[in-house]
Structures are given as structure tokens and as C-alpha cells.
Write an enzyme that holds these catalytic residues in place. Structure first.
Site, mmCIF file in Angstrom:
data_model
loop_
_atom_site.group_PDB
_atom_site.id
_atom_site.type_symbol
_atom_site.label_atom_id
_atom_site.label_comp_id
_atom_site.label_asym_id
_atom_site.label_seq_id
_atom_site.Cartn_x
_atom_site.Cartn_y
_atom_site.Cartn_z
ATOM 1 N N LYS A 85 -18.482 34.705 44.464
ATOM 2 C CA LYS A 85 -17.771 33.885 43.463
ATOM 3 C C LYS A 85 -16.518 34.629 43.058
ATOM 4 O O LYS A 85 -16.579 35.809 42.713
ATOM 5 C CB LYS A 85 -18.663 33.672 42.227
ATOM 6 C CG LYS A 85 -17.991 32.831 41.155
ATOM 7 C CD LYS A 85 -18.027 31.366 41.502
ATOM 8 C CE LYS A 85 -17.139 30.498 40.639
ATOM 9 N NZ LYS A 85 -15.724 30.400 41.126
ATOM 10 N N LYS A 121 -13.247 37.379 45.999
ATOM 11 C CA LYS A 121 -11.904 37.113 45.463
ATOM 12 C C LYS A 121 -11.002 36.711 46.607
ATOM 13 O O LYS A 121 -11.262 37.058 47.770
ATOM 14 C CB LYS A 121 -11.347 38.365 44.777
ATOM 15 C CG LYS A 121 -10.228 38.094 43.805
ATOM 16 C CD LYS A 121 -10.741 37.528 42.484
ATOM 17 C CE LYS A 121 -9.606 37.128 41.544
ATOM 18 N NZ LYS A 121 -10.106 36.762 40.223
#
Ligand code: NAD
Length: 445
Positions: A85, A121
Site C-alpha cells: 500500500k 510506494k
């Protein structure tokens, strides 16, 4: 049980790639936390390297007919606790090293908040202000074309970050769904409400930070009306937090953006500053009475001056590395809440700790954003959407519970809050990694 451990964070085997500068600096926090928690060597080895780093070239047809190739990255730091995430940043200074360190922070942030996610990321090297809207759309869809096999609602979930917004998130989800031939809302969070976004997502980072502040400042006997606050960065997170604090009675004496800041010792009228910034794109201290605008007594200051003001609370909410060994000795605030990711270097951290300044770290303070992103993902998967009150109440509950746990770890072990936050996240990561099998499991009878 918290106890000392001697193992190094980074494997000394030279056949492995060593972490580079930003990531190495980020890892220093982990190194320190390892002194206070017993973690298996396997976990330390796994956490010393990003799991996978993808670099892509994105061809974009520009408005003038030319073809331009942009470089993009997506990094999975760890996915033991769940799918990756992390946001996607558009900035001319994006580097792979930076994206890896941001993915590292996401790993700890998700573990700290007990979200069922790993850390990831993404980023594209671009100055989006130099592109037309149509070019930004083609770039965003092109990025998804190149990373489609690397992401997914159970693999890696994208979200907004610096210079990306809900419109861009909508384009990315739409493109991914087209590639998959299936509407896949859960692959991206931070979407517009009409495309499956969550109520409260836009304000979630600031609101989460506000809940942390409201829980910890009373522990130091701080009363809002007597507490002065300076905020660096008047964007999505900084301006929303300024408004929440203003409404709660705190005295916001300074705010700034990339052009500089304003300082009014008696406090700024934040809603007016916000209105002026919104309409004129500049920060100014204004009173609006009917149609008349007056300048309240204030002085303009640089961003460096803002950081060293004599205030109770300092909130860096702009960029990384704003407080370094150079200016840490001049910081006068008693409490710092990191809304930006990585605004304090590890060298500055030591100086601030030694000076007794309490630093509340990014992985706790700005975790409200990813927490409501998690809520959005849950709502997308259930097809059952929550009211704003439900979102805020669940966010408050989560932020309050995890802040208190971090606080208790710090008190029990007499350690700084940042180290306590890493200990808390590390414990959860260690438990998940150990559950996949450790050396002891395979060698003991
Ligand atoms: P934003 O782009 O909306 O706002 C950034 C603000 O910082 C702007 O006011 C800009 O003018 C200002 N700024 C830029 N350069 C500056 C400089 N040199 N000095 C002072 N101010 C400067 O971004 P945002 O979403 O508010 O994010 C701010 C920080 O918070 C970033 O570090 C981001 O990673 C972090 N963060 C944001 C979220 C979120 O959900 N928005 C979540 C987690 C972390």
C-alpha cells in the site's frame, strides 16, 4: 518482551545491494528500535532490503504531437502482512532511493496502525505543473499500463501523494479496470466519491494528526488556548490541520507555503488565510469584514525562520529533510508533530532528543491518510459505504488506540516516541514474518 539484540540491520554479505543514502537514513530508526525488542535474524534480514523495485519508461504523446518518455517507479518494500500500500508521487526530484525509503516508511506505518497491508510506494520523475491536464491524464494512464502486472487489489494498492489527487486516482483505477476487463475499484484509494472513494479521505491525514495531538498534549498539561502552533506547508494536510486546530482553540501563530510564511504572535485567523490562499494562491494574513480585507499585524518570514520560532508546537507538513543537524540546535518548539514524511533527518533526531524536544513521528502522526485508504478498500470490497461520521469515528478510535500503545511503550522503556513507534510496528512485522517460519523452527527438535 523488549530486550537488547546485537544483530546488524543490514546484511554484511557484499553480494546483496546495500541500502542507499535516504533509505539508509530511514533504516537508522529501525536500527535503534532493534535495541529494545527481540526480533529474529530472519526478520531483520528481510526488512533490510526492499522486496521488489520496478523501474518503467512511460511513453506519452504530448499536446504538440511529440513523444516524451518519462521514468516511473513502483517499489514493494514488504508484503508479509498484506498487499503493498502506498501513494504515487509526481515530482521532478523523484528517485528510486526516495521511493524505496517511502515504501519502507509505509511498511512500518501500516504495521503500526495494524492495517492488513504491507508497504509500497510509487513515483514519476515529472513536474506536473509543466504539463497540460490532458498530458497528465495520458501520463497517469501510461504509468498504469507499465505497472499493471505489479499491482492489484490483493497485490499492491495505489493512492495519492505529493502532486497527485483524486482525479488522477480515478484515471488510474479506470485504466487498470480496462486492462483487467473488470471494474476493480480496490486497486486504488483516494478516488473521487463518485468512483468509489470514501467519505473523509481528503481530510483524513490532517484529522488523524489532530486526534494524535488531542491525545498527547493533555499528557503535558497543554491547554489549546495557551498553546502556540507553527505549521510549515499550507497544502492539503497542513491547511486542513490548521483549520481543525484553530476550531479547537489552538493559537496558530505561523503558517507557510513554498513561497514563504507569515507570523502573527497573537494568532492568525486561519479560515481567512485559507480563503485568501485559495483565491489568490498566496499566503497573507487577512481579515474579511464584508468586502473589506485588512492586513492583520504580522510579519513575513522564511520557511527557515518558521522552523525556529519560539512556539509550543511545530508541525512540518511540507517536505522531507527540513530539520537537519544544521538547524536542529536552533529549534525552540517543545513538541514536534511530523505530518510530512521524513521532515527530520536521523542526525537531527538525536540533537532534538538530547535537547528534550518531544518528536511525534510521521509513521504515527500522518497515518490517518492510509487508515482511511484502508477503509476505502474495505468499502470497495464490501460494496457497503459508510457515512462521514462512521469514517471519522473509526479513524478516531484507531488513532487513539495505537497512539496510546506507542505512548505506553515509550514510558515503559523510557525511550523516545519515534523509537517506541518503530518498536510497536516491528513487533507486528516480526510476528508475521516469524509465522512464515524461522531458523529455529527448522533446526530445533
Ligand atoms: P500538498 O502538495 O497539498 O501541500 C504541500 C505544501 O507544502 C504546499 O503548501 C506547498 O506550497 C508547501 N511547500 C512546498 N515546498 C515547500 C518548502 N520548501 N517549504 C515550505 N513549504 C513548502 O501536499 P500534502 O498532501 O499536504 O502533503 C504534505 C506532506 O504530508 C508530504 O510530505 C506528504 O508526503 C505528507 N503526507 C500527506 C498525506 C496526504 O494524505 N495528503 C498523507 C501522508 C503524508
Amino acid at each position: 518482551m523488549i530486550q537488547a539484540i546485537a544483530a546488524p540491520i543490514v546484511n554484511s554479505d557484499s553480494s546483496h545491494k546495500q541500502p542507499t543514502s535516504l533509505l539508509a537514513d530511514a533504516s537508522k530508526r529501525l536500527e535503534k528500535a532493534l535495541r529494545y525488542i527481540s526480533i529474529s535474524e530472519d526478520t531483520i534480514a528481510r526488512l533490510s532490503y526492499p522486496k521488489a523495485s520496478l523501474s518503467v519508461s512511460i511513453p506519452v504523446r504530448m499536446d504538440n504531437g511529440s513523444l516524451k518518455i518519462f521514468t516511473g517507479y513502483r517499489v514493494h518494500y514488504d508484503d508479509t502482512r498484506g498487499p503493498g500500500k502506498g501513494g504515487v508521487r509526481y515530482h521532478p526530484h523523484v528517485t528510486l532511493d526516495q521511493v524505496q525509503s517511502l515504501a519502507f516508511w509505509m511498511t512500518f506505518k501500516c504495521a503500526l496502525l495494524d492495517l492488513p497491508f504491507g508497504g509500497a510506494k510509487g513515483g514519476i520523475i515529472v513536474n506536473p505543473k509543466e504539463l497540460s491536464k490532458a498530458e497528465v491524464e495520458r501520463l497517469s494512464r501510461g504509468y498504469v499500463n507499465e505497472i499493471a502486472d505489479f499491482i492489484g487489489p490483493d497485490r499492491d494498492i495505489l493512492g495519492p501523494s505529493v502532486y497527485t489527487n483524486s482525479t488522477i486516482m480515478g484515471w488510474m483505477m479506470d485504466r487498470y479496470s480496462t486492462i483487467q476487463r473488470q471494474l476493480t475499484r480496490g486497486v486504488v484509494t483516494g478516488k473521487p466519491l463518485s468512483l468509489g472513494g470514501s467519505q473523509g479521505r481528503a481530510q483524513a491525514t490532517a484529522r488523524g494528526a489532530f486526534y494524535v495531538i488531542e491525545i498527547v498534549l493533555p499528557k503535558f498539561n497543554c491547554i489549546p488556548q495557551n498553546t502556540t502552533v507553527a505549521i510549515q506547508g499550507f497544502g492539503n494536510a497542513g491547511a486542513t490541520l490548521a483549520k481543525l486546530l484553530f476550531d479547537a482553540g489552538y493559537k496558530i501563530v505561523a503558517v507557510s507555503d513554498s513561497q514563504g510564511g507569515i507570523y502573527a504572535p497573537n494568532g492568525l485567523d486561519i479560515p481567512r488565510v485559507g480563503e485568501h490562499k485559495y483565491s489568490n494562491r498566496e499566503i497573507k494574513a487577512v481579515y474579511s469584514r464584508d468586502t473589506v480585507s485588512d492586513i492583520v499585524e504580522h510579519r513575513t518570514i522564511t520557511n527557515q525562520e518558521l522552523l525556529t520560532l519560539d512556539v509550543d508546537v511545530l508541525i512540518p507538513a511540507a517536505l522531507e529533510n527540513q530539520i537537519t543537524a544544521d538547524n536542529a540546535p536552533d529549534i525552540q518548539a517543545k513538541y514536534i508533530f511530523e505530518v510530512a514524511n521524513g521532515p527530520i533527518s536521523s542526525a537531527a533526531d538525536e540533537i532534538l532528543n538530547n535537547r528534550g524536544i518531544e518528536v511525534f513521528p510521521d509513521i504515527l502522526v500522518n497515518a490517518g491518510g492510509v487508515t482511511v485508504s484502508y477503509f476505502e478498500w474495505v468499502q470497495n470490497r464490501n460494496g457497503w459505504y459508510w457515512t462521514l461520521e462512521e469514517v471519522n469515528q473509526r479513524l478516531k478510535h484507531k488513532m487513539a488506540a495505537e497512539t496510546q500503545k506507542v505512548w505506553d511503550i515509550a514510558q515503559t522503556n523510557q525511550i523516545d516516541i519515534r523509537t517506541a513507534a518503530y518498536v510497536h510496528g516491528l513487533k507486528r512485522l516480526g510476528e508475521a514474518m516469524d509465522a512464515t517460519g524461522t531458523r529455529d523452527y527448522y533446526t530445533s527438535d
